[in-house]
Design a protein around this motif. Structure first.
Motif, short mmCIF file in Angstrom:
data_model
loop_
_atom_site.label_atom_id
_atom_site.label_comp_id
_atom_site.label_asym_id
_atom_site.label_seq_id
_atom_site.Cartn_x
_atom_site.Cartn_y
_atom_site.Cartn_z
N GLU A 295 0.84 -1.11 0.04
CA GLU A 295 0.00 0.03 -0.21
C GLU A 295 0.94 1.25 -0.06
O GLU A 295 0.45 2.45 0.39
N THR A 296 1.97 1.11 -0.55
CA THR A 296 2.90 2.25 -0.48
C THR A 296 2.39 3.63 -1.21
O THR A 296 2.77 4.74 -0.77
N GLU A 297 1.58 3.49 -2.22
CA GLU A 297 0.80 4.88 -2.80
C GLU A 297 0.07 5.32 -1.95
O GLU A 297 0.03 6.55 -1.64
N HIS A 298 -0.90 4.66 -1.20
CA HIS A 298 -1.79 4.96 -0.16
C HIS A 298 -0.96 5.96 1.03
O HIS A 298 -1.63 6.77 1.31
N GLN A 299 -0.11 5.11 1.42
CA GLN A 299 0.78 5.70 2.41
C GLN A 299 1.34 6.95 2.29
O GLN A 299 1.30 8.10 2.89
N SER A 300 1.59 7.11 0.93
CA SER A 300 2.39 8.31 0.37
C SER A 300 1.41 9.53 0.51
O SER A 300 1.48 10.60 0.80
N GLU A 301 0.16 9.10 -0.06
CA GLU A 301 -0.86 10.24 -0.13
C GLU A 301 -1.24 10.59 1.46
O GLU A 301 -1.51 11.81 1.61
N ASP A 302 -1.02 9.63 2.29
CA ASP A 302 -1.37 10.07 3.50
C ASP A 302 -0.43 11.02 4.21
O ASP A 302 -0.58 11.81 4.95
N VAL A 303 0.64 10.56 3.81
CA VAL A 303 1.75 11.67 4.43
C VAL A 303 1.85 12.96 3.74
O VAL A 303 1.74 13.98 4.44
N HIS A 304 1.43 13.17 2.36
CA HIS A 304 1.44 14.42 1.90
C HIS A 304 0.12 15.23 2.42
O HIS A 304 0.27 16.47 2.60
N ALA A 305 -0.98 14.35 2.76
CA ALA A 305 -2.24 15.15 3.39
C ALA A 305 -1.85 15.54 4.84
O ALA A 305 -2.13 16.70 5.09
N ILE A 306 -1.00 15.02 5.62
CA ILE A 306 -0.49 15.36 6.96
C ILE A 306 0.18 16.74 6.79
O ILE A 306 0.16 17.54 7.30
N LEU A 307 1.23 16.45 5.85
CA LEU A 307 2.07 17.69 5.63
C LEU A 307 1.45 18.95 5.08
O LEU A 307 1.82 20.04 5.63
N GLU A 308 0.31 18.70 4.13
CA GLU A 308 -0.46 19.73 3.92
C GLU A 308 -1.22 20.50 5.12
O GLU A 308 -1.36 21.63 5.27
#
Length: 423
Positions: A295-308
Protein backbone atom coordinates in the motif's frame (compact mmCIF):
# COMPACT_ATOMS: atom_id res chain seq x y z
CA UNK A 1 6.68 -15.28 36.38
CA UNK A 2 5.83 -11.78 37.56
CA UNK A 3 6.29 -10.23 34.12
CA UNK A 4 3.71 -12.55 32.53
CA UNK A 5 1.12 -11.43 35.05
CA UNK A 6 1.30 -7.99 33.43
CA UNK A 7 0.74 -9.25 29.89
CA UNK A 8 -2.82 -8.67 28.69
CA UNK A 9 -4.37 -11.12 26.23
CA UNK A 10 -5.77 -9.02 23.39
CA UNK A 11 -7.85 -9.56 20.25
CA UNK A 12 -7.97 -7.09 17.33
CA UNK A 13 -11.22 -6.43 15.44
CA UNK A 14 -11.41 -4.43 12.22
CA UNK A 15 -15.01 -3.41 11.42
CA UNK A 16 -15.44 -3.65 7.64
CA UNK A 17 -18.51 -1.43 7.25
CA UNK A 18 -20.35 -1.57 3.91
CA UNK A 19 -20.23 1.71 2.02
CA UNK A 20 -17.37 3.09 4.14
CA UNK A 21 -14.16 4.42 2.56
CA UNK A 22 -12.75 1.39 0.77
CA UNK A 23 -9.50 3.04 -0.25
CA UNK A 24 -7.59 0.58 1.87
CA UNK A 25 -7.65 -3.17 1.44
CA UNK A 26 -9.31 -4.76 4.50
CA UNK A 27 -6.52 -7.31 5.03
CA UNK A 28 -3.87 -4.53 5.13
CA UNK A 29 -5.98 -2.41 7.49
CA UNK A 30 -6.27 -5.40 9.84
CA UNK A 31 -2.54 -6.11 9.52
CA UNK A 32 -1.70 -2.50 10.42
CA UNK A 33 -4.09 -2.59 13.40
CA UNK A 34 -2.33 -5.75 14.67
CA UNK A 35 1.06 -4.06 14.16
CA UNK A 36 -0.21 -1.11 16.23
CA UNK A 37 -1.26 -3.46 19.04
CA UNK A 38 2.02 -5.37 18.95
CA UNK A 39 3.82 -2.05 19.48
CA UNK A 40 2.63 -2.12 23.10
CA UNK A 41 4.96 -4.44 25.04
CA UNK A 42 2.35 -5.54 27.59
CA UNK A 43 -0.12 -6.83 25.00
CA UNK A 44 -0.16 -10.41 23.79
CA UNK A 45 -2.18 -10.29 20.57
CA UNK A 46 -3.61 -13.78 20.32
CA UNK A 47 -5.95 -13.23 17.37
CA UNK A 48 -7.50 -10.82 14.90
CA UNK A 49 -10.69 -10.70 12.86
CA UNK A 50 -12.13 -8.46 10.15
CA UNK A 51 -15.88 -8.22 10.77
CA UNK A 52 -18.15 -7.43 7.81
CA UNK A 53 -21.01 -5.10 8.76
CA UNK A 54 -23.90 -3.95 6.56
CA UNK A 55 -24.05 -0.87 8.82
CA UNK A 56 -22.78 0.29 12.23
CA UNK A 57 -25.35 -0.13 15.02
CA UNK A 58 -25.69 3.01 17.12
CA UNK A 59 -25.73 1.38 20.57
CA UNK A 60 -23.58 -1.72 20.07
CA UNK A 61 -21.65 -1.18 16.80
CA UNK A 62 -22.27 -4.86 15.90
CA UNK A 63 -25.52 -6.80 15.47
CA UNK A 64 -26.88 -9.08 18.21
CA UNK A 65 -25.82 -12.36 16.58
CA UNK A 66 -22.31 -11.09 15.85
CA UNK A 67 -21.89 -9.86 19.44
CA UNK A 68 -22.81 -13.31 20.75
CA UNK A 69 -20.51 -15.08 18.29
CA UNK A 70 -17.57 -12.81 19.13
CA UNK A 71 -18.35 -13.09 22.86
CA UNK A 72 -18.01 -16.89 22.66
CA UNK A 73 -14.75 -16.53 20.71
CA UNK A 74 -13.30 -14.18 23.35
CA UNK A 75 -14.42 -16.42 26.20
CA UNK A 76 -12.89 -19.52 24.60
CA UNK A 77 -9.57 -17.70 24.20
CA UNK A 78 -9.49 -15.99 27.63
CA UNK A 79 -9.39 -12.57 25.96
CA UNK A 80 -9.03 -9.67 28.43
CA UNK A 81 -8.89 -6.74 26.02
CA UNK A 82 -10.57 -6.14 22.66
CA UNK A 83 -9.03 -3.55 20.33
CA UNK A 84 -11.40 -2.13 17.74
CA UNK A 85 -9.68 -0.57 14.73
CA UNK A 86 -11.95 2.44 14.36
CA UNK A 87 -13.94 4.93 16.41
CA UNK A 88 -16.16 3.57 19.20
CA UNK A 89 -18.62 5.87 21.00
CA UNK A 90 -18.65 5.91 24.83
CA UNK A 91 -22.10 4.23 24.79
CA UNK A 92 -20.92 1.49 22.42
CA UNK A 93 -17.81 0.96 24.55
CA UNK A 94 -19.85 0.57 27.74
CA UNK A 95 -22.36 -1.79 26.14
CA UNK A 96 -19.74 -3.99 24.47
CA UNK A 97 -17.62 -4.21 27.64
CA UNK A 98 -20.72 -5.34 29.51
CA UNK A 99 -21.74 -7.89 26.86
CA UNK A 100 -18.26 -9.38 26.43
CA UNK A 101 -16.97 -8.86 30.01
CA UNK A 102 -13.66 -7.49 28.66
CA UNK A 103 -11.92 -4.14 28.48
CA UNK A 104 -12.29 -2.36 25.16
CA UNK A 105 -10.09 0.16 23.41
CA UNK A 106 -10.71 1.95 20.12
CA UNK A 107 -8.09 3.09 17.62
CA UNK A 108 -7.60 6.51 19.23
CA UNK A 109 -7.19 5.00 22.69
CA UNK A 110 -4.65 2.50 21.37
CA UNK A 111 -2.59 5.14 19.55
CA UNK A 112 -2.63 7.29 22.71
CA UNK A 113 -1.32 4.32 24.71
CA UNK A 114 1.49 3.84 22.19
CA UNK A 115 2.33 7.54 22.16
CA UNK A 116 2.41 7.47 25.95
CA UNK A 117 4.78 4.52 25.86
CA UNK A 118 7.12 6.22 23.38
CA UNK A 119 7.17 9.83 24.60
CA UNK A 120 10.68 10.65 25.71
CA UNK A 121 10.93 14.41 26.07
CA UNK A 122 9.03 16.60 28.50
CA UNK A 123 7.14 18.09 25.56
CA UNK A 124 6.18 14.70 24.20
CA UNK A 125 4.83 13.59 27.58
CA UNK A 126 2.78 16.78 28.01
CA UNK A 127 1.36 16.50 24.50
CA UNK A 128 0.29 12.91 25.05
CA UNK A 129 -1.38 13.82 28.34
CA UNK A 130 -3.25 16.68 26.70
CA UNK A 131 -4.39 14.52 23.79
CA UNK A 132 -5.49 11.81 26.21
CA UNK A 133 -7.45 14.29 28.30
CA UNK A 134 -9.21 15.73 25.23
CA UNK A 135 -10.10 12.17 24.24
CA UNK A 136 -11.30 11.33 27.76
CA UNK A 137 -13.39 14.49 27.89
CA UNK A 138 -15.53 13.16 25.06
CA UNK A 139 -16.00 9.89 26.93
CA UNK A 140 -18.15 11.35 29.75
CA UNK A 141 -17.06 8.45 31.93
CA UNK A 142 -13.62 9.15 33.25
CA UNK A 143 -11.30 6.19 32.93
CA UNK A 144 -8.11 8.14 33.57
CA UNK A 145 -5.90 5.95 35.73
CA UNK A 146 -2.26 5.79 36.65
CA UNK A 147 -0.88 2.31 36.63
CA UNK A 148 1.56 1.20 39.27
CA UNK A 149 4.25 0.12 36.92
CA UNK A 150 7.38 1.65 35.49
CA UNK A 151 5.88 2.46 32.10
CA UNK A 152 3.55 5.06 33.55
CA UNK A 153 1.03 4.44 30.77
CA UNK A 154 -2.24 6.21 30.31
CA UNK A 155 -4.11 3.38 31.92
CA UNK A 156 -6.67 2.69 29.21
CA UNK A 157 -5.35 -0.85 28.92
CA UNK A 158 -5.68 -1.53 32.64
CA UNK A 159 -3.58 -3.86 34.70
CA UNK A 160 -2.43 -4.60 38.22
CA UNK A 161 -2.54 -1.80 40.72
CA UNK A 162 -5.19 0.06 38.74
CA UNK A 163 -7.11 2.70 40.63
CA UNK A 164 -10.16 4.33 39.04
CA UNK A 165 -10.17 8.06 39.59
CA UNK A 166 -13.60 9.59 39.37
CA UNK A 167 -13.53 13.11 38.06
CA UNK A 168 -15.91 15.30 36.14
CA UNK A 169 -15.24 17.44 33.11
CA UNK A 170 -14.24 20.43 35.22
CA UNK A 171 -11.40 18.43 36.74
CA UNK A 172 -10.28 17.48 33.24
CA UNK A 173 -10.51 21.10 32.08
CA UNK A 174 -8.46 22.30 35.08
CA UNK A 175 -5.85 19.71 34.25
CA UNK A 176 -5.85 20.76 30.57
CA UNK A 177 -5.32 24.41 31.52
CA UNK A 178 -2.41 23.41 33.74
CA UNK A 179 -0.86 21.24 31.01
CA UNK A 180 -1.24 23.99 28.39
CA UNK A 181 0.62 26.35 30.70
CA UNK A 182 3.42 23.83 31.20
CA UNK A 183 3.54 23.09 27.49
CA UNK A 184 3.85 26.76 26.53
CA UNK A 185 6.89 27.01 28.84
CA UNK A 186 8.42 23.93 27.24
CA UNK A 187 7.70 25.25 23.73
CA UNK A 188 9.37 28.58 24.65
CA UNK A 189 12.45 26.69 25.82
CA UNK A 190 12.37 24.78 22.56
CA UNK A 191 12.16 28.03 20.57
CA UNK A 192 15.26 29.20 22.41
CA UNK A 193 17.00 25.98 21.41
CA UNK A 194 15.86 26.53 17.83
CA UNK A 195 17.15 30.11 17.88
CA UNK A 196 20.45 28.81 19.25
CA UNK A 197 20.54 26.38 16.34
CA UNK A 198 19.69 29.18 13.88
CA UNK A 199 23.00 30.74 14.90
CA UNK A 200 24.62 27.61 13.53
CA UNK A 201 24.08 28.15 9.83
CA UNK A 202 23.61 24.46 8.99
CA UNK A 203 20.57 23.68 6.87
CA UNK A 204 17.94 21.39 8.43
CA UNK A 205 16.99 18.19 6.60
CA UNK A 206 13.86 16.53 8.02
CA UNK A 207 13.01 12.88 7.51
CA UNK A 208 9.28 12.23 7.22
CA UNK A 209 7.31 9.18 6.19
CA UNK A 210 4.59 6.71 7.00
CA UNK A 211 5.23 4.82 10.20
CA UNK A 212 7.61 1.89 9.72
CA UNK A 213 8.96 3.22 6.39
CA UNK A 214 12.52 2.89 7.71
CA UNK A 215 13.27 6.49 8.69
CA UNK A 216 15.10 5.62 11.91
CA UNK A 217 17.18 2.94 10.16
CA UNK A 218 18.16 5.51 7.52
CA UNK A 219 18.86 8.11 10.22
CA UNK A 220 21.15 5.63 12.02
CA UNK A 221 22.87 4.71 8.79
CA UNK A 222 23.63 8.34 8.04
CA UNK A 223 24.47 9.57 11.53
CA UNK A 224 25.79 6.47 13.24
CA UNK A 225 23.41 7.49 16.05
CA UNK A 226 21.75 4.85 18.13
CA UNK A 227 18.16 5.94 17.55
CA UNK A 228 15.66 3.24 18.41
CA UNK A 229 15.10 1.52 15.05
CA UNK A 230 12.71 -1.31 15.73
CA UNK A 231 10.21 -2.87 13.40
CA UNK A 232 7.52 -1.24 15.44
CA UNK A 233 4.95 1.38 14.69
CA UNK A 234 5.64 4.76 16.25
CA UNK A 235 9.13 3.70 17.39
CA UNK A 236 10.14 7.38 17.23
CA UNK A 237 8.01 9.97 18.89
CA UNK A 238 10.22 12.90 19.78
CA UNK A 239 12.29 14.42 16.99
CA UNK A 240 15.89 13.38 17.20
CA UNK A 241 18.42 15.75 15.72
CA UNK A 242 22.05 15.24 14.75
CA UNK A 243 24.62 17.35 12.94
CA UNK A 244 25.95 15.33 10.00
CA UNK A 245 28.76 16.01 7.56
CA UNK A 246 27.49 14.85 4.17
CA UNK A 247 30.11 13.10 2.01
CA UNK A 248 31.55 15.84 -0.27
CA UNK A 249 28.72 18.09 0.86
CA UNK A 250 27.76 20.60 3.52
CA UNK A 251 27.23 19.92 7.19
CA UNK A 252 23.50 19.58 7.89
CA UNK A 253 21.23 19.00 10.84
CA UNK A 254 19.27 15.79 10.25
CA UNK A 255 15.94 15.49 12.05
CA UNK A 256 14.07 12.21 12.50
CA UNK A 257 10.33 12.58 13.19
CA UNK A 258 7.40 10.49 14.36
CA UNK A 259 5.90 8.20 11.72
CA UNK A 260 2.66 9.32 10.12
CA UNK A 261 -0.37 7.06 9.97
CA UNK A 262 -3.70 7.11 8.17
CA UNK A 263 -6.75 8.32 10.09
CA UNK A 264 -4.59 9.83 12.80
CA UNK A 265 -7.13 11.00 15.39
CA UNK A 266 -7.69 14.75 15.25
CA UNK A 267 -6.83 15.15 18.95
CA UNK A 268 -3.38 13.84 18.13
CA UNK A 269 -2.76 15.91 15.01
CA UNK A 270 -3.30 19.05 17.10
CA UNK A 271 -1.21 17.82 20.02
CA UNK A 272 1.70 16.76 17.88
CA UNK A 273 1.94 19.86 15.78
CA UNK A 274 4.82 21.11 17.94
CA UNK A 275 6.59 17.77 17.58
CA UNK A 276 6.49 18.27 13.84
CA UNK A 277 7.53 21.92 13.94
CA UNK A 278 11.04 20.79 13.03
CA UNK A 279 9.61 19.73 9.67
CA UNK A 280 8.11 23.18 9.09
CA UNK A 281 11.50 24.78 9.81
CA UNK A 282 13.36 22.43 7.44
CA UNK A 283 15.23 23.57 4.34
CA UNK A 284 14.71 20.16 2.76
CA UNK A 285 12.24 17.34 3.49
CA UNK A 286 13.19 13.73 2.77
CA UNK A 287 10.02 11.69 2.32
CA UNK A 288 11.00 8.10 3.11
CA UNK A 289 8.71 5.45 1.58
CA UNK A 290 8.58 1.70 2.09
CA UNK A 291 8.30 0.70 -1.58
CA UNK A 292 8.12 -2.99 -0.64
CA UNK A 293 4.77 -2.39 1.08
CA UNK A 294 1.73 -3.23 -1.06
CA UNK A 295 0.00 0.00 0.00
CA UNK A 296 2.98 2.30 -0.54
CA UNK A 297 0.94 4.66 -2.79
CA UNK A 298 -1.83 5.11 -0.20
CA UNK A 299 0.76 5.64 2.55
CA UNK A 300 2.43 8.32 0.43
CA UNK A 301 -0.92 10.11 -0.06
CA UNK A 302 -1.48 10.05 3.72
CA UNK A 303 1.93 11.61 4.35
CA UNK A 304 1.29 14.39 1.82
CA UNK A 305 -2.13 15.07 3.36
CA UNK A 306 -0.64 15.42 6.87
CA UNK A 307 2.19 17.68 5.63
CA UNK A 308 -0.41 19.84 3.93
CA UNK A 309 -2.59 20.00 7.07
CA UNK A 310 0.49 21.04 9.08
CA UNK A 311 0.97 23.95 6.72
CA UNK A 312 4.27 22.92 5.16
CA UNK A 313 5.42 25.69 2.83
CA UNK A 314 4.84 24.74 -0.80
CA UNK A 315 8.30 26.09 -1.61
CA UNK A 316 10.01 23.64 0.74
CA UNK A 317 12.03 21.31 -1.45
CA UNK A 318 11.18 17.59 -1.12
CA UNK A 319 13.13 14.51 -2.12
CA UNK A 320 11.45 11.09 -2.22
CA UNK A 321 13.46 8.19 -0.86
CA UNK A 322 12.18 4.81 -2.05
CA UNK A 323 13.44 2.63 0.78
CA UNK A 324 13.59 -1.16 1.34
CA UNK A 325 14.47 -2.07 -2.27
CA UNK A 326 16.47 -4.96 -0.76
CA UNK A 327 13.12 -6.64 0.00
CA UNK A 328 12.03 -6.65 -3.66
CA UNK A 329 12.73 -9.38 -6.20
CA UNK A 330 15.42 -8.64 -8.79
CA UNK A 331 13.10 -7.69 -11.63
CA UNK A 332 10.86 -5.37 -9.58
CA UNK A 333 13.93 -3.79 -7.97
CA UNK A 334 15.59 -3.12 -11.35
CA UNK A 335 12.35 -1.59 -12.72
CA UNK A 336 11.96 0.70 -9.69
CA UNK A 337 15.60 1.77 -9.82
CA UNK A 338 15.23 2.62 -13.52
CA UNK A 339 12.04 4.59 -12.81
CA UNK A 340 13.72 6.52 -9.96
CA UNK A 341 16.79 7.23 -12.10
CA UNK A 342 14.58 9.09 -14.60
CA UNK A 343 13.44 11.54 -11.89
CA UNK A 344 15.59 14.24 -10.32
CA UNK A 345 14.03 14.05 -6.87
CA UNK A 346 13.52 10.30 -6.37
CA UNK A 347 16.12 7.84 -5.10
CA UNK A 348 15.75 4.07 -4.72
CA UNK A 349 17.76 3.00 -1.68
CA UNK A 350 18.16 0.42 1.03
CA UNK A 351 18.86 1.87 4.47
CA UNK A 352 19.90 -1.63 5.54
CA UNK A 353 22.48 -2.41 2.82
CA UNK A 354 23.40 1.20 2.02
CA UNK A 355 22.62 0.79 -1.69
CA UNK A 356 21.73 4.04 -3.46
CA UNK A 357 22.66 6.28 -0.52
CA UNK A 358 25.67 7.91 -2.21
CA UNK A 359 23.52 9.26 -5.05
CA UNK A 360 21.00 10.47 -2.47
CA UNK A 361 23.72 12.40 -0.56
CA UNK A 362 24.83 14.10 -3.78
CA UNK A 363 21.23 15.12 -4.48
CA UNK A 364 20.78 16.50 -0.94
CA UNK A 365 23.92 18.62 -1.32
CA UNK A 366 22.75 19.80 -4.77
CA UNK A 367 19.25 20.61 -3.51
CA UNK A 368 20.60 22.62 -0.59
CA UNK A 369 22.93 24.47 -2.92
CA UNK A 370 19.99 25.28 -5.20
CA UNK A 371 18.28 26.93 -2.24
CA UNK A 372 20.97 29.63 -2.27
CA UNK A 373 20.47 33.01 -3.90
CA UNK A 374 22.92 35.61 -5.15
CA UNK A 375 22.74 39.05 -3.57
CA UNK A 376 24.68 42.30 -3.63
CA UNK A 377 25.56 43.91 -0.30
CA UNK A 378 27.20 47.24 0.49
CA UNK A 379 29.16 47.36 3.75
CA UNK A 380 30.71 50.46 5.26
CA UNK A 381 34.23 50.23 6.64
CA UNK A 382 32.83 50.32 10.18
CA UNK A 383 30.88 47.09 9.56
CA UNK A 384 33.89 44.86 10.19
CA UNK A 385 31.86 42.41 12.29
CA UNK A 386 29.40 41.73 9.46
CA UNK A 387 32.21 41.35 6.90
CA UNK A 388 34.07 38.90 9.16
CA UNK A 389 30.89 36.88 9.59
CA UNK A 390 30.37 36.67 5.80
CA UNK A 391 33.91 35.36 5.39
CA UNK A 392 33.44 32.85 8.20
CA UNK A 393 30.26 31.58 6.53
CA UNK A 394 32.06 31.18 3.24
CA UNK A 395 29.28 32.95 1.33
CA UNK A 396 31.33 35.66 -0.43
CA UNK A 397 31.53 35.21 -4.21
CA UNK A 398 33.22 38.54 -5.02
CA UNK A 399 34.28 41.71 -3.23
CA UNK A 400 35.25 45.20 -4.41
CA UNK A 401 36.58 47.98 -2.22
CA UNK A 402 35.25 51.46 -2.98
CA UNK A 403 35.70 54.88 -1.41
CA UNK A 404 32.98 54.40 1.22
CA UNK A 405 33.20 50.66 1.93
CA UNK A 406 32.86 47.26 0.27
CA UNK A 407 30.55 46.02 -2.49
CA UNK A 408 30.16 42.31 -1.82
CA UNK A 409 28.40 39.60 -3.84
CA UNK A 410 27.16 36.80 -1.60
CA UNK A 411 25.53 33.43 -2.32
CA UNK A 412 23.59 32.28 0.70
CA UNK A 413 20.54 30.50 2.05
CA UNK A 414 17.43 32.28 3.33
CA UNK A 415 18.45 31.22 6.84
CA UNK A 416 21.88 32.88 6.45
CA UNK A 417 20.24 36.03 5.10
CA UNK A 418 17.95 36.16 8.15
CA UNK A 419 20.88 35.60 10.48
CA UNK A 420 22.81 38.40 8.79
CA UNK A 421 19.93 40.81 9.49
CA UNK A 422 20.30 40.15 13.24
CA UNK A 423 24.05 40.96 13.38
Amino acid sequence: MEHDAQVTRAWVLHPDIAGADKRREVSFALEEAVALAVALPELDVIGSTAVRLPKAHAGMLFGKGKIEELGNLFKANDVELVLIDGPVSPVQQRNLEKAWKVKLLDRTGLILEIFSDRARTREGVLQVEMAALSYQRTRLVRAWTHLERQRGGLGFVGGPGETQIEADRRAIDDQLVRLRRQLSKVVKTRELHRKARAKVPFPIVALVGYTNAGKSTLFNRVTGADVMAKDMLFATLDPTMRAVQLPDGPEVILSDTVGFISDLPTELVASFRATLEEVLAADLVLHVRDVAHPETEHQSEDVHAILESLGLDEDTRQIEVWNKIDLLDGETQAALQAKAARQDDIFAVSAVTGEGLDEMFVAIARALDAEKTLEMLHLEFAQGKQRAWLFKEGVIEAEEQGEDGFDITVKWTARQARKYQTL
